[in-house]
Enzyme design. Structure first.
Site, PDB file in Angstrom:
ATOM      1  N   LYS A 230       0.816  -1.218   0.000  1.00 60.49           N
ATOM      2  CA  LYS A 230       0.000   0.000   0.000  1.00 60.49           C
ATOM      3  C   LYS A 230       0.848   1.267   0.000  1.00 60.49           C
ATOM      4  O   LYS A 230       0.542   2.227  -0.716  1.00 60.49           O
ATOM      5  CB  LYS A 230      -0.915  -0.018   1.221  1.00 60.49           C
ATOM      6  CG  LYS A 230      -1.912  -1.159   1.187  1.00 60.49           C
ATOM      7  CD  LYS A 230      -2.568  -1.391   2.540  1.00 60.49           C
ATOM      8  CE  LYS A 230      -3.555  -2.563   2.461  1.00 60.49           C
ATOM      9  NZ  LYS A 230      -4.117  -2.890   3.790  1.00 60.49           N
ATOM     10  N   LYS A 231       1.886   1.265   0.782  1.00 62.16           N
ATOM     11  CA  LYS A 231       2.712   2.473   0.882  1.00 62.16           C
ATOM     12  C   LYS A 231       3.417   2.786  -0.439  1.00 62.16           C
ATOM     13  O   LYS A 231       3.401   3.922  -0.916  1.00 62.16           O
ATOM     14  CB  LYS A 231       3.717   2.265   2.025  1.00 62.16           C
ATOM     15  CG  LYS A 231       4.951   3.130   2.124  1.00 62.16           C
ATOM     16  CD  LYS A 231       4.778   4.585   1.878  1.00 62.16           C
ATOM     17  CE  LYS A 231       6.000   5.359   2.318  1.00 62.16           C
ATOM     18  NZ  LYS A 231       7.133   5.268   1.418  1.00 62.16           N
ATOM     19  N   VAL A 232       4.053   1.770  -1.022  1.00 58.66           N
ATOM     20  CA  VAL A 232       4.740   1.985  -2.295  1.00 58.66           C
ATOM     21  C   VAL A 232       3.745   2.399  -3.378  1.00 58.66           C
ATOM     22  O   VAL A 232       3.990   3.338  -4.143  1.00 58.66           O
ATOM     23  CB  VAL A 232       5.514   0.724  -2.713  1.00 58.66           C
ATOM     24  CG1 VAL A 232       6.044   0.859  -4.138  1.00 58.66           C
ATOM     25  CG2 VAL A 232       6.661   0.473  -1.748  1.00 58.66           C
ATOM     26  N   CYS A 235       2.833   6.026  -2.940  1.00 63.88           N
ATOM     27  CA  CYS A 235       3.932   6.916  -3.320  1.00 63.88           C
ATOM     28  C   CYS A 235       4.023   7.030  -4.835  1.00 63.88           C
ATOM     29  O   CYS A 235       4.186   8.130  -5.376  1.00 63.88           O
ATOM     30  CB  CYS A 235       5.261   6.401  -2.760  1.00 63.88           C
ATOM     31  SG  CYS A 235       5.492   6.724  -1.009  1.00 63.88           S
TER      32      CYS A 235
END
Length: 315
Positions: A230-232, A235
DNA sequence: CACCAGGATGTTT
DNA sequence: AAACATCATGGT
């Protein structure tokens, strides 16, 4: 050819300082703030370096760009004016964006301290590969790994001042033999990067497809890729595809929400944090995230504050 | 020399 | 859905 055999390049570096004779320039509109130093040092890009005189050098695509800001004037070389305007998103109405996210005292002070920071429009593959590499690492380490990757796999070319390397294509990372990826010190991320590179090498047009999709669908698409959580995904959607509602949650943002926002202690999971970000800040939540991240030194003195990276030595 | 970093994955509750 | 261990490497 792996290029750890260069001894000539380093020796010539003193010269390129006074050799710079830039021609093109941009006059920034007074009502459209832009801060080059903040934009390039806030951690959204990893291949830019600033010299002692404030000139930034970075490879984007197959060009070496050198750029410097003096007040309302941007001076640069290596690409044309249109490229600079697109890369730094100079046509975005930043005051309107900042006005829309200015919804609490904490983000308000971040806006005051970091005004002029803009979210750049990165090349899609470079951004994706960079943030796969960036997982669970600190920014100096990320920069070194990416530098290794470009030296081992990128195409060398000569820019002003020395040898440069493009960011390697998916095909190159996936299929070039012999595979020297171990030299890039990617650790357990190496197989993720290779597999994603192989998949996208067989899916030309994935960038165009993603660009047309709305945030949620584009995010689901990215989450299929190895090494992309989710984070990547958030971003990449924010920094390369202009999906400004993306609200990436790393340890810093999580910590800021938990310690500085009323009721933030209950925001435990990624989805809770990210949903809070989008509902609290709105359409441009990603900008709020980046301003809070850039201003994360406010956490100094709060338990783990001794570990907060002091803002990089500027000026 | 500990501890942590722009987390993701796989497994277990 | 949420908590947990594990991963390789380098910074501080």
């Amino acid at each position: 050819m792996c290029p750890h055999r260069q001894g000539l390049v380093c020796r010539g570096q003193i010269r390129h300082a006074q050799k710079w004779s830039p021609v093109p320039s941009i006059s920034l509109r007074p009502d459209q703030p832009f801060d080059l130093d903040l934009t390039l040092s806030c951690g959204q890009v990893f291949r830019w370096e600033r010299d002692a005189r404030g000139v930034w050098s970075g490879v984007v695509g197959d060009s070496l760009i050198r750029i410097c800001q003096q007040g309302q004037s941007l001076t640069f070389e290596g690409v044309d004016r249109k490229f600079i305007q697109t890369y730094f998103q100079l046509e975005e109405d930043l005051p309107a964006i900042l006005g829309s996210i200015d919804r609490d005292p904490l983000v308000h002070s971040a806006i005051c301290r970091c005004r002029g920071l803009r979210i750049v429009r990165q090349p899609g593959w470079e951004c994706l590969a960079s943030y796969i590499i960036a997982t669970f690492a600190n920014i100096p380490g990320i920069k070194r790994r990416i530098s290794h990757l470009c030296r081992c796999f990128g195409n060398p070319f000569f820019g002003s001042g020395g040898e440069c390397y493009t960011f390697p294509s998916p095909e190159t990372i996936a299929f070039r033999e012999p595979c020297r990826i171990a030299e890039c010190r990617l650790g357990y991320r190496a197989p993720y990067l290779k597999e994603t590179a192989r998949l996208l090498a067989g899916d030309p047009g994935w960038e165009e497809r993603l660009r047309e999709l709305p945030y949620d669908a584009a995010r689901r698409d990215l989450l299929r890729l190895k090494g992309v959580g989710k984070k990547v995904a958030d971003c990449v959607l924010l920094f390369a595809f202009g999906k400004y509602e993306a609200f990436p949650v790393d340890v810093w943002i999580q910590r800021i929400l938990a310690t500085r926002y009323p009721g933030g202690e209950s925001l435990r999971t990624y989805d809770q944090c990210s949903r809070f970000g989008r509902s609290h800040f709105g359409e441009y939540a990603g900008y709020a995230q980046e301003y809070l991240f850039c201003d994360r030194a406010i956490l100094a003195g709060e338990g783990r504050g001794d570990q907060v990276p002091v803002s990089q030595p500027e000026r």
